[in-house]
Design an enzyme around this catalytic site. Sequence first.
Site, PDB file in Angstrom:
ATOM      1  N   THR A 171      -1.038   2.018   6.867  1.00 49.46           N
ATOM      2  CA  THR A 171      -0.902   0.800   6.076  1.00 49.46           C
ATOM      3  C   THR A 171      -0.822  -0.393   7.013  1.00 49.46           C
ATOM      4  O   THR A 171      -0.140  -0.324   8.033  1.00 49.46           O
ATOM      5  CB  THR A 171       0.353   0.861   5.173  1.00 49.46           C
ATOM      6  OG1 THR A 171       0.557  -0.423   4.575  1.00 49.46           O
ATOM      7  CG2 THR A 171       1.599   1.244   5.956  1.00 49.46           C
ATOM      8  N   ILE A 191     -13.750  -3.782   1.239  1.00 46.13           N
ATOM      9  CA  ILE A 191     -13.137  -2.460   1.307  1.00 46.13           C
ATOM     10  C   ILE A 191     -12.282  -2.415   2.567  1.00 46.13           C
ATOM     11  O   ILE A 191     -12.714  -2.861   3.630  1.00 46.13           O
ATOM     12  CB  ILE A 191     -14.219  -1.346   1.343  1.00 46.13           C
ATOM     13  CG1 ILE A 191     -15.055  -1.377   0.057  1.00 46.13           C
ATOM     14  CG2 ILE A 191     -13.595   0.023   1.541  1.00 46.13           C
ATOM     15  CD1 ILE A 191     -16.178  -0.338   0.016  1.00 46.13           C
ATOM     16  N   GLY A 192     -11.076  -1.925   2.436  1.00 49.15           N
ATOM     17  CA  GLY A 192     -10.192  -1.819   3.595  1.00 49.15           C
ATOM     18  C   GLY A 192     -10.217  -0.424   4.183  1.00 49.15           C
ATOM     19  O   GLY A 192     -11.151   0.345   3.961  1.00 49.15           O
ATOM     20  N   ASP A 193      -9.188  -0.100   4.949  1.00 53.51           N
ATOM     21  CA  ASP A 193      -9.174   1.170   5.673  1.00 53.51           C
ATOM     22  C   ASP A 193      -8.817   2.363   4.799  1.00 53.51           C
ATOM     23  O   ASP A 193      -9.133   3.504   5.148  1.00 53.51           O
ATOM     24  CB  ASP A 193      -8.189   1.099   6.845  1.00 53.51           C
ATOM     25  CG  ASP A 193      -6.760   0.837   6.377  1.00 53.51           C
ATOM     26  OD1 ASP A 193      -6.578  -0.015   5.478  1.00 53.51           O
ATOM     27  OD2 ASP A 193      -5.841   1.487   6.892  1.00 53.51           O
ATOM     28  N   THR A 217       0.865  -1.187   0.000  1.00 50.54           N
ATOM     29  CA  THR A 217       0.000   0.000   0.000  1.00 50.54           C
ATOM     30  C   THR A 217       0.897   1.231   0.000  1.00 50.54           C
ATOM     31  O   THR A 217       1.966   1.208   0.602  1.00 50.54           O
ATOM     32  CB  THR A 217      -0.865   0.000   1.279  1.00 50.54           C
ATOM     33  OG1 THR A 217      -1.783  -1.087   1.197  1.00 50.54           O
ATOM     34  CG2 THR A 217      -1.649   1.297   1.440  1.00 50.54           C
TER      35      THR A 217
END
Lengths: 331, 331
Positions: free
Chosen positions: A251, A229-231, A200
Amino acid sequence: MKLRSFSLLVALSLVAVACARQDVNPKQTPPRSGAEWAIAIHGGAGSIPRDIPDEERQAYVDGLTVALDRGVEVLRSGGAALDAVERVVLTLEDDAHFNAGRGAVFTHEGRHELDAAIMNGRDRSCGSVAGVTTVRHPIHLARLVMERSKHVFLAGPGAEAFAVEVGLEPVDNSFFDTEKRRRQLEKALAEEANESGMGTVGAVALDREGHLAAATSTGGLTNKRWGRIGDVPVIGAGTFADDASCALSATGQGEQFIRHTVTGSIAARVELLGMDLDQAARKVLVDILRPGDGGVIGVSRSGRLVLLYTTPAMLRGAADAEGRHEVAIWD
Amino acid sequence: MKLRSFSLLVALSLVAVACARQDVNPKQTPPRSGAEWAIAIHGGAGSIPRDIPDEERQAYVDGLTVALDRGVEVLRSGGAALDAVERVVLTLEDDAHFNAGRGAVFTHEGRHELDAAIMNGRDRSCGSVAGVTTVRHPIHLARLVMERSKHVFLAGPGAEAFAVEVGLEPVDNSFFDTEKRRRQLEKALAEEANESGMGTVGAVALDREGHLAAATSTGGLTNKRWGRIGDVPVIGAGTFADDASCALSATGQGEQFIRHTVTGSIAARVELLGMDLDQAARKVLVDILRPGDGGVIGVSRSGRLVLLYTTPAMLRGAADAEGRHEVAIWD
C-alpha cells in the site's frame, strides 16, 4: 603462528557462512518452522495524525479487529489461506472507513473506480480487476476472474460484464459514496492535487496446509483521472504470493510500487537469495523506495509475519497460531 | 606455518571472490564489455507453418528488417535506447502484418483493444496503456503516460481522454481493421476459442551511453472479452528494463507471463544471482513456463542479446555494433 592460523580459519568459516546465507538454491531456505498458521492485514499506509478523535481511532481499530478475526476463524479451523485473505479484504471493503469497496475515494469525475487482486501461492494462479464501478466486492470479482475465466486481468466495463455473467448483482456507483471521501475530493480539486487515497486494504496468510495467499483492494487516489491503474492489480507490484517464497500485499504510492516491482522484488530476494522475509522487505522498502512511499505486509513459508512501512502510520493487524493477536496504527 | 598461513589467506580470498560474485549489489556485476550498442526486436511467437506462401514470409522479413533498421539508425548515431525501442515498435504498429496498431486482432465484439508499455532502464520510469481503442500508436501513448502524467498505467476511455489532452489525434477504431484478422475472429467465434493473436511486437535496446530500454505493443487475443488485459502493459510480466540488469520484452500466453512475473523473474536472476541473461531467460522460459508458452527477447548491460522461444516460431531480429544484423522466423 598457530593462533594466527586459527584466527584465519575462523575468518574463513565466517566468510563461508556469509556466502551460504546468500545461497541461490531456494531449497536451501529454512524448512517450515514457527507458527502453524499466520495472517497479517493492512488498511493502508500514510499520514494519520496521532491526535485524531477517539471515535475515529476506535473505528479503525474495530474495523481491523473484525476483519482480522474473520481471517483467523478461517485459518484456525483449517481453512485455506486463499479463503482467509478474501474474507478479510471483503470485510474491509464493506467497512466505509477504508478506501476499498464502500468508502472508496472519488475520481476526478466524482465517481469510484476500484482495483483489486488476489493470488494463490499454491500454484501462482491469480486474478485482477481494474477500474470497476458497479461491483460491490472487487476482491470477490478478482477471485472469480482467477477461477472462472481463462484470463487473469480484466478491466472496466468488460470486467463488469463478466461480473454479471458470473452472477454478481451490480450496484449503482453511488453505493460507494461517503461524505468523508467527497470532502477529500473537494479539497483535492481545489488544490488540483492527487491526494493519496489512504485506506487501501490487504491481507496475506499462511494456512495449516502450508499454502500462502495474498489479496489487495483499493479505490486508488482521490481525484485520479484518465483511468489510472495503480499497483494493486499488478501482480508483482502491489500483490504477490508464491508458496516457494512468501505472500505480500502493499500500500502506498502505487506508481513507485509498479516501477520497482516491489512485491516481486521482495519475493525474488527470499526465493533466490534465501534472505529472511523481513530483511528482503526492508531492503526494497528502505533502500530502493523513497522514504514515505508506503508499506507492505508479508508472511513467509515458515509463518513469519512482516508489517513494514516508511510512512507515519500503517493501519494493520497480525495474528498467528502461537497466540499473537494485535492491531495497530502507529509505531 | 608461514606457508600454511599464506595458503589460508589465498583460500580466504578465493571464498571472498566467490561471495562477491553472488553479491546482491548490482554494481558488483561484471562491467560493460561486448557490443557498444545492441538491439533485438520481435513480432510475436507462436505457430507459423514453414510452408506459408513466399509473399507472406517476405512480408514478415521486410517488416522486421525495416523496423530493425529504424532502431539501428537511432543507436548507431548515438541516440537513446528509449527512442530506439519506441521507434521500432511504432514502425511495427504501422505494419498491418503484426498484431499491434493497425492489423491488431479483433475482440469478441468485433473491435480492437490495444495494450502497450515502455520502460526506461535508466531510472525504471515506465508507462503503460491498456484497452485503448482510438490511439494509432499505443506505444507512443505509453511513452507520454511515462513522461507527461504523474501515473504509469492508464486504461480504457480514460487513457484515450489523456491522449487527446496531450495532443494525439484519435482514429476511428475501424482504422485497425484488416481482412486477415476479421477472418481469424470469424474462425474463433465459430470455434468459441480464444485464438492466440500471433504478432505482438516488442523491442529491447542498449545504447552507447550504456542505458537499456524495452517496449511492447499488442492487440492481445483474437476473440478476447471482458476488457481482458494481458502481460504486455504489466511491468515485470511482458515488459521490463533496468540498467542494473537487462531489458526484456515478452510475447506469448499473457496469463502465464503475468502469473510467473516472467520479465521481472529473469531480471531478478541477472541482478541478484549474477546469472547470464541467456541462462536466466532459459531458466524461466524452460523450467518455469510450459513448453509453447511463448518467447522473450532481451539485452544485457554488456550488449549480449537473447532471443529465446519455446513455440515453433518467433518473428525476430537482432543487430549490434559488432556487425550482427539478422532477421528470422524459425530456427
